[in-house]
Design a protein around this motif. Structure first.
Motif, PDB file in Angstrom:
ATOM      1  N   ALA A 209       0.754  -1.177  -0.102  1.00  0.00           N
ATOM      2  CA  ALA A 209       0.062  -0.063   0.006  1.00  0.00           C
ATOM      3  C   ALA A 209       0.947   1.507  -0.098  1.00  0.00           C
ATOM      4  O   ALA A 209       0.609   2.236  -0.724  1.00  0.00           O
ATOM      5  CB  ALA A 209      -1.076   0.109   1.062  1.00  0.00           C
TER       6      ALA A 209
ATOM      7  N   LYS B  71       2.782   1.634  -3.384  1.00  0.00           N
ATOM      8  CA  LYS B  71       1.831   1.919  -4.395  1.00  0.00           C
ATOM      9  C   LYS B  71       1.365   3.660  -4.474  1.00  0.00           C
ATOM     10  O   LYS B  71       1.337   4.290  -5.121  1.00  0.00           O
ATOM     11  CB  LYS B  71       0.610   1.253  -4.607  1.00  0.00           C
ATOM     12  CG  LYS B  71      -0.171   1.203  -5.613  1.00  0.00           C
ATOM     13  CD  LYS B  71      -1.336  -0.025  -5.513  1.00  0.00           C
ATOM     14  CE  LYS B  71      -2.243   0.485  -6.865  1.00  0.00           C
ATOM     15  NZ  LYS B  71      -3.389  -0.686  -6.880  1.00  0.00           N
ATOM     16  N   TYR B  72       1.324   4.146  -3.154  1.00  0.00           N
ATOM     17  CA  TYR B  72       0.654   5.527  -2.946  1.00  0.00           C
ATOM     18  C   TYR B  72       2.016   6.404  -3.138  1.00  0.00           C
ATOM     19  O   TYR B  72       1.693   7.427  -3.611  1.00  0.00           O
ATOM     20  CB  TYR B  72       0.156   5.738  -1.341  1.00  0.00           C
ATOM     21  CG  TYR B  72      -0.707   7.016  -1.214  1.00  0.00           C
ATOM     22  CD1 TYR B  72      -1.578   7.182  -2.204  1.00  0.00           C
ATOM     23  CD2 TYR B  72      -0.388   7.755  -0.446  1.00  0.00           C
ATOM     24  CE1 TYR B  72      -2.162   8.218  -2.057  1.00  0.00           C
ATOM     25  CE2 TYR B  72      -0.999   9.030  -0.243  1.00  0.00           C
ATOM     26  CZ  TYR B  72      -2.039   9.392  -1.113  1.00  0.00           C
ATOM     27  OH  TYR B  72      -2.880  10.500  -1.037  1.00  0.00           O
TER      28      TYR B  72
ATOM     29  N   SER C 205      -5.998  10.891  -2.062  1.00  0.00           N
ATOM     30  CA  SER C 205      -5.419  11.170  -3.311  1.00  0.00           C
ATOM     31  C   SER C 205      -6.394  12.383  -4.076  1.00  0.00           C
ATOM     32  O   SER C 205      -7.714  12.340  -3.474  1.00  0.00           O
ATOM     33  CB  SER C 205      -5.540   9.777  -4.138  1.00  0.00           C
ATOM     34  OG  SER C 205      -6.761   9.397  -4.273  1.00  0.00           O
TER      35      SER C 205
ATOM     36  N   SER D 246      -9.108   8.372  -2.492  1.00  0.00           N
ATOM     37  CA  SER D 246      -8.648   7.179  -1.615  1.00  0.00           C
ATOM     38  C   SER D 246      -7.870   7.848  -0.482  1.00  0.00           C
ATOM     39  O   SER D 246      -7.282   9.058  -0.377  1.00  0.00           O
ATOM     40  CB  SER D 246      -7.684   6.294  -2.439  1.00  0.00           C
ATOM     41  OG  SER D 246      -6.436   7.039  -2.618  1.00  0.00           O
TER      42      SER D 246
ATOM     43  N   SER E  66      -8.479   3.222   3.075  1.00  0.00           N
ATOM     44  CA  SER E  66      -9.109   2.675   1.935  1.00  0.00           C
ATOM     45  C   SER E  66      -8.015   2.081   1.099  1.00  0.00           C
ATOM     46  O   SER E  66      -8.241   0.901   0.592  1.00  0.00           O
ATOM     47  CB  SER E  66      -9.928   3.616   1.037  1.00  0.00           C
ATOM     48  OG  SER E  66      -9.163   4.666   0.455  1.00  0.00           O
ATOM     49  N   ARG E  67      -6.882   2.559   1.237  1.00  0.00           N
ATOM     50  CA  ARG E  67      -5.745   1.862   0.467  1.00  0.00           C
ATOM     51  C   ARG E  67      -5.438   0.728   1.033  1.00  0.00           C
ATOM     52  O   ARG E  67      -5.034  -0.396   0.357  1.00  0.00           O
ATOM     53  CB  ARG E  67      -4.793   2.595   0.263  1.00  0.00           C
ATOM     54  CG  ARG E  67      -4.945   3.970  -0.719  1.00  0.00           C
ATOM     55  CD  ARG E  67      -3.792   4.919  -0.886  1.00  0.00           C
ATOM     56  NE  ARG E  67      -3.288   5.725   0.229  1.00  0.00           N
ATOM     57  CZ  ARG E  67      -3.573   6.767   0.649  1.00  0.00           C
ATOM     58  NH1 ARG E  67      -4.475   7.472  -0.218  1.00  0.00           N
ATOM     59  NH2 ARG E  67      -3.071   7.230   1.610  1.00  0.00           N
TER      60      ARG E  67
ATOM     61  N   ARG F 144      -7.720  -2.306   0.822  1.00  0.00           N
ATOM     62  CA  ARG F 144      -7.655  -3.277  -0.629  1.00  0.00           C
ATOM     63  C   ARG F 144      -6.558  -4.086  -0.254  1.00  0.00           C
ATOM     64  O   ARG F 144      -6.469  -5.041  -1.263  1.00  0.00           O
ATOM     65  CB  ARG F 144      -7.322  -2.153  -1.630  1.00  0.00           C
ATOM     66  CG  ARG F 144      -8.716  -1.522  -2.014  1.00  0.00           C
ATOM     67  CD  ARG F 144      -8.295  -0.668  -3.357  1.00  0.00           C
ATOM     68  NE  ARG F 144      -7.420   0.591  -3.432  1.00  0.00           N
ATOM     69  CZ  ARG F 144      -7.598   1.591  -3.018  1.00  0.00           C
ATOM     70  NH1 ARG F 144      -8.816   2.035  -3.053  1.00  0.00           N
ATOM     71  NH2 ARG F 144      -6.844   2.536  -3.270  1.00  0.00           N
TER      72      ARG F 144
ATOM     73  N   ASP G  24       3.325   3.523   6.212  1.00  0.00           N
ATOM     74  CA  ASP G  24       1.885   3.196   6.786  1.00  0.00           C
ATOM     75  C   ASP G  24       2.146   2.427   8.015  1.00  0.00           C
ATOM     76  O   ASP G  24       2.849   1.133   8.011  1.00  0.00           O
ATOM     77  CB  ASP G  24       0.984   2.448   5.982  1.00  0.00           C
ATOM     78  CG  ASP G  24       0.665   3.295   4.612  1.00  0.00           C
ATOM     79  OD1 ASP G  24       0.716   4.371   4.991  1.00  0.00           O
ATOM     80  OD2 ASP G  24       0.123   2.859   3.444  1.00  0.00           O
TER      81      ASP G  24
END
Length: 185
Positions: free
Chosen positions: A77, A80-81, A95, A99, A103-104, A107, A178
């Protein structure tokens, strides 16, 4: 006026004397984590990520807290972010598509079969010498909200994402951490 001429050099000397120990301590602290002063590059990506984790865990250890462990889903996560912020040229915890960190992370498989959870996120970017793990972690430690995430004793796991490039379209590196804690169902 002559008094001012004497006071200004004294003030300058005072400032230099009292900032040197801090700079030395910071350099020594970073030197203990291999790669802490590396500028992110494709070749140094793994070393930069490990140095970032090492520096974060050193800060936690200095405050009597347990070490953070890398978690694959959180890392996915975060990476990707970080890439998204660079490619879409924005810098925010939300974002442009809306997002959020929650929420990220949802997923990924991180929250699967959990009864309760807690998440936190730190983002940063820098260019040149300001993009090293040592400089990024130092900046976070001098920011109340970021410092609170790093020193939150509840967090046990972390995902570290580092993307080459800056959210403003320039060169540099963009960091996302994160943080997480899960209670299994």
């Amino acid at each position: 006026m002559s008094r001012l001429r004497f006071l200004l050099p004294a003030i300058a000397l005072f400032a230099v004397l009292f900032t040197l120990p801090t700079a030395s301590a910071s350099a020594a602290h970073a030197a203990a984590c291999r790669g802490a002063n590396l500028t992110p590059s494709p070749r140094a990506a793994v070393a930069v990520r490990h140095a970032t984790l090492c520096l974060l865990n050193r800060e936690r250890a200095r405050h009597g807290l347990r070490r953070l462990r890398e978690h694959r889903s959180l890392g996915h996560a975060a990476k990707k972010y970080a890439r998204l912020m660079v490619s879409k040229r924005f810098f925010d915890h939300v974002s442009p598509a809306g997002s959020t960190m929650s929420s990220r992370v949802k997923r990924t498989n991180y929250l699967k079969r959990t009864r309760a959870w807690s998440l936190g996120e730190n983002i940063a970017w820098g260019s040149g010498g300001a993009a090293t793990p040592a400089r990024i972690v130092n900046a976070w430690m001098h920011s109340a909200g970021h410092r609170a995430n790093i020193l939150n004793g509840k967090f046990r796991e972390i995902g570290i994402g580092i993307a080459l490039g800056a959210p403003n379209g320039g060169s540099g590196a963009t960091y996302v951490n994160d943080f997480g804690l899960r209670t299994r169902a």
